[in-house]
Design an enzyme around this catalytic site. Structure first.
Site, short mmCIF file in Angstrom:
data_model
loop_
_atom_site.label_atom_id
_atom_site.label_comp_id
_atom_site.label_asym_id
_atom_site.label_seq_id
_atom_site.Cartn_x
_atom_site.Cartn_y
_atom_site.Cartn_z
CB CYS A 2 -0.42 -0.50 1.52
SG CYS A 2 -2.01 -0.97 1.42
N GLY A 28 -0.66 0.19 -4.75
CA GLY A 28 -2.05 -0.40 -4.42
C GLY A 28 -2.50 0.27 -5.89
CG ASN A 101 2.84 0.05 3.19
OD1 ASN A 101 3.70 0.36 2.99
ND2 ASN A 101 2.57 -1.55 2.53
N GLY A 102 1.16 -2.60 5.40
CA GLY A 102 2.25 -3.21 6.10
C GLY A 102 0.60 -4.78 6.31
CE1 TYR A 257 6.77 -5.63 -9.96
CE2 TYR A 257 5.55 -6.08 -7.77
CZ TYR A 257 5.57 -5.71 -8.77
OH TYR A 257 4.27 -5.43 -9.41
CB THR A 304 10.55 -3.99 -12.10
OG1 THR A 304 9.24 -3.62 -11.88
CG2 THR A 304 11.26 -3.47 -10.77
CG ASP A 366 10.61 -9.95 -14.59
OD1 ASP A 366 10.78 -9.32 -14.51
OD2 ASP A 366 9.37 -10.62 -14.92
CG ASP A 367 11.22 -7.12 -11.16
OD1 ASP A 367 10.64 -7.89 -10.06
OD2 ASP A 367 10.30 -6.75 -11.88
P1 AMP Z 1 5.53 -13.98 -12.26
O1 AMP Z 1 5.13 -13.98 -13.27
O2 AMP Z 1 4.25 -14.27 -11.63
O3 AMP Z 1 7.03 -14.75 -11.82
O4 AMP Z 1 5.14 -12.94 -11.88
C1 AMP Z 1 7.05 -12.06 -12.06
C2 AMP Z 1 6.58 -10.96 -12.68
O5 AMP Z 1 5.59 -9.98 -11.55
C3 AMP Z 1 8.07 -9.75 -12.30
O6 AMP Z 1 7.83 -8.73 -13.66
C4 AMP Z 1 7.71 -9.46 -11.23
O7 AMP Z 1 8.24 -7.89 -12.11
C5 AMP Z 1 7.20 -9.39 -10.76
N1 AMP Z 1 6.09 -8.98 -9.54
C6 AMP Z 1 7.08 -9.21 -8.48
N2 AMP Z 1 6.76 -9.30 -7.60
C7 AMP Z 1 5.57 -9.16 -7.04
C8 AMP Z 1 3.95 -8.82 -6.42
N3 AMP Z 1 4.09 -8.95 -5.05
N4 AMP Z 1 3.29 -7.97 -7.25
C9 AMP Z 1 2.60 -8.44 -8.16
N5 AMP Z 1 3.91 -8.70 -9.36
C10 AMP Z 1 4.90 -9.38 -8.59
#
Ligand code: AMP
Length: 492
Positions: A2, A28, A101-102, A257, A304, A366-367
């Site tokens: 949040c 959020g 937030n938390g 992220y 990101t 990817d991040d």
């Molecule tokens: P996934 O397909 O679930 O592996 O999504 C990974 C992607 O979601 C990465 O590109 C991140 O930028 C993003 N991501 C990482 N953590 C979160 C999160 N908690 N909520 C939403 N997106 C996320």
């Protein structure tokens, strides 16, 4: 996940709160709200949706007052009901509006105590409402008819003694001022800013410094772990540590992220930390594959990962290419309920520039990899676009454990790396080669920006929870976070 912001100004603050929330929107997108103090009245408007959808010009202009708080919400506990949009309000004592937030890890114990011992009714499933009531109860106990900073500090100390988890909070106490406080481990971020105006000094407190920048506030410092900062109606600032010393462990996932790259957190530039993540990852790639790694291009998965990908490419000595173009007008894929929707929406969100893939060995970056849905699809898209070999790099280590401090993560069973080796994830994703950042390198990448930072909350990578978690809590989270549970809540 949040975003919160509070301002004590010398003139009306609602439009600044609105602008601040739009800058925190990435934290959020589910609901938004603003509360202001208009003389003896509290003005509150909140609703489901993006900040720009919840408020219109005339709505904002009705939120009179020189002091107020705002919140944008991504549900990590409870449901997505409108009743759980924040700020929350309790009328006793004083009238308190609250933004949080938390996530708490002992909500159920507190909920029971509230009901059985403190005789307070909690009307929603939200842990934020529980936390507000704990604060209200402790303030009530301190009530001497004339609230002082000392009373508030004692009440916040009592909150810290009772609540367990990650929390950054803003409480607007009618007739008194704004109180900002952060959990004893400083897991969730909160930063203090000030600006001079013709009317005098104004203060703002926000989840990320980027909100202060945009509003013309100078970043002064982070709110310390366990500290409470009070800014009274009259503009006096009081600050005090309200918890015994504890390990300072900010959430490392903010740097990976969640936070915007233009934010400073704990005096660390999020952007620079991500650059260092890319450099460290390049070192690992060179260690594992040698200088003849055969990579023709580094392709970031927007948005990101771009920062880490740029430094990674530079360190490898290969070009970074924008091979994937994102449609910014649909929501994050992660937010979509259910796996079916999520898969479709990756394709809707990202498109390939074929020529950047054709006959090349590409390294996608990817991040982080969470469920693996995005990665799997993009690897296939890269192949469809004619790539020779598709390698994949994650700027974060494998996500194997749930996050219980306010980052929305799926149930463990839905995390692709849970219970799998890197090789198994590689196979599952369909990549020709997969590399993850090592946790110690990630920690270095962030702490290199501030040598005082020795510890972090790294729980989703390490399974270690700095606050400890009660028996049964993780199992209960598993049920709440599964796709099935989310779908059920949305259709309820
Ligand atoms: P996934 O397909 O679930 O592996 O999504 C990974 C992607 O979601 C990465 O590109 C991140 O930028 C993003 N991501 C990482 N953590 C979160 C999160 N908690 N909520 C939403 N997106 C996320």
């Amino acid at each position: 996940m949040c975003g919160i912001i509070g301002i004590v100004g010398t003139t009306e603050v609602a439009s600044a709160l609105y602008d601040g929330l739009t800058v925190l929107q990435h934290r959020g997108q589910d609901a938004a709200g603003i509360a202001t103090v208009d003389g003896a009245r509290l003005r509150l408007h909140k609703g489901n949706g993006l900040v720009r959808d919840v408020f219109n010009q005339s709505g904002v202009s009705k939120l009179h007052g020189r002091i107020g708080i705002g919140h944008c919400r991504y549900p990590t506990a409870g449901s997505t009901d409108m009743e759980e949009a924040q700020p929350f309000y309790v009328n006793s004592p004083y009238g308190i509006a609250f933004a949080h937030n938390g996530n708490l890890v002992n909500t159920e114990v507190l909920r029971k105590e509230m009901f059985e011992d403190d005789r307070r009714h909690i009307d929603t499933d939200s842990d934020s409402e529980v936390l507000l009531n704990v604060l209200a109860h402790e303030l009530q106990l301190e009530d001497r008819g004339n609230l002082t900073a000392e009373h508030v500090f004692k009440a916040v100390s009592a909150v810290h003694a009772r609540a367990r988890g990650g929390y950054a909070c803003l409480a607007l106490i009618l007739g008194y001022g704004l109180v900002a406080f952060r959990d004893p481990n400083g897991i969730r971020p909160l930063v203090l800013g000030e600006r001079e105006t013709v009317g005098g000094r104004e203060y703002a407190v926000a989840s990320e410094s980027v909100a202060l920048d945009v509003l013309g506030f100078k970043r002064v410092r982070d709110v310390e772990p366990g500290e409470a900062v009070i800014i009274t109606d009259g503009g006096q600032l009081h600050a005090q540590r309200c918890a015994p010393d504890a390990v300072h462990a900010p959430c490392i996932f903010e740097y990976v992220y969640l936070a915007r790259p233009d934010s400073m957190m704990e005096d660390v530039s999020v952007y620079k930390a991500r650059l260092r993540m890319g450099e460290k990852l390049a070192e690992k790639i060179l260690r594992e594959r040698g200088p003849d790694h055969g990579i023709d291009a580094v392709i970031p998965i927007p948005d990101t990962s771009r920062t880490a990908a740029s430094s990674l490419a530079q360190a490898l000595g290969v070009p970074m290419r924008e091979g994937l173009v994102k449609n910014h007008y649909i929501g994050r894929t992660f937010i979509m309920p259910g796996q079916g929707e999520r898969v479709k929406s990756v394709r809707r969100k990202l498109n390939t520039i074929e020529l950047e893939f054709r006959k090349k060995n590409v390294l996608l970056v990817d991040d982080s990899i969470v469920r693996g849905t995005t990665s799997k699809q993009i690897i296939q898209m890269a192949r469809d676009a004619g790539a020779k070999n598709v390698y994949f790099a994650s700027a974060a280590p494998p996500v194997r454990y749930p996050n219980v401090y306010g980052i929305d993560m799926p149930a463990t069973a839905e995390l692709i790396a849970a219970g799998r080796t890197v090789k198994e994830v590689e196979t599952e994703l369909g990549a020709d080669w997969l590399v993850y950042q090592d946790l110690e390198d990630l920690i270095w990448a962030v702490s290199d920006g501030n040598e005082d930072l020795k510890h972090f909350d790294t729980s989703c990578f390490s399974g270690e929870y700095v606050t400890g978690v009660e028996a049964g809590y993780l199992a209960q989270q598993e049920t709440q976070r599964s796709d099935a549970a989310k779908t059920e809540r949305r259709s309820a």
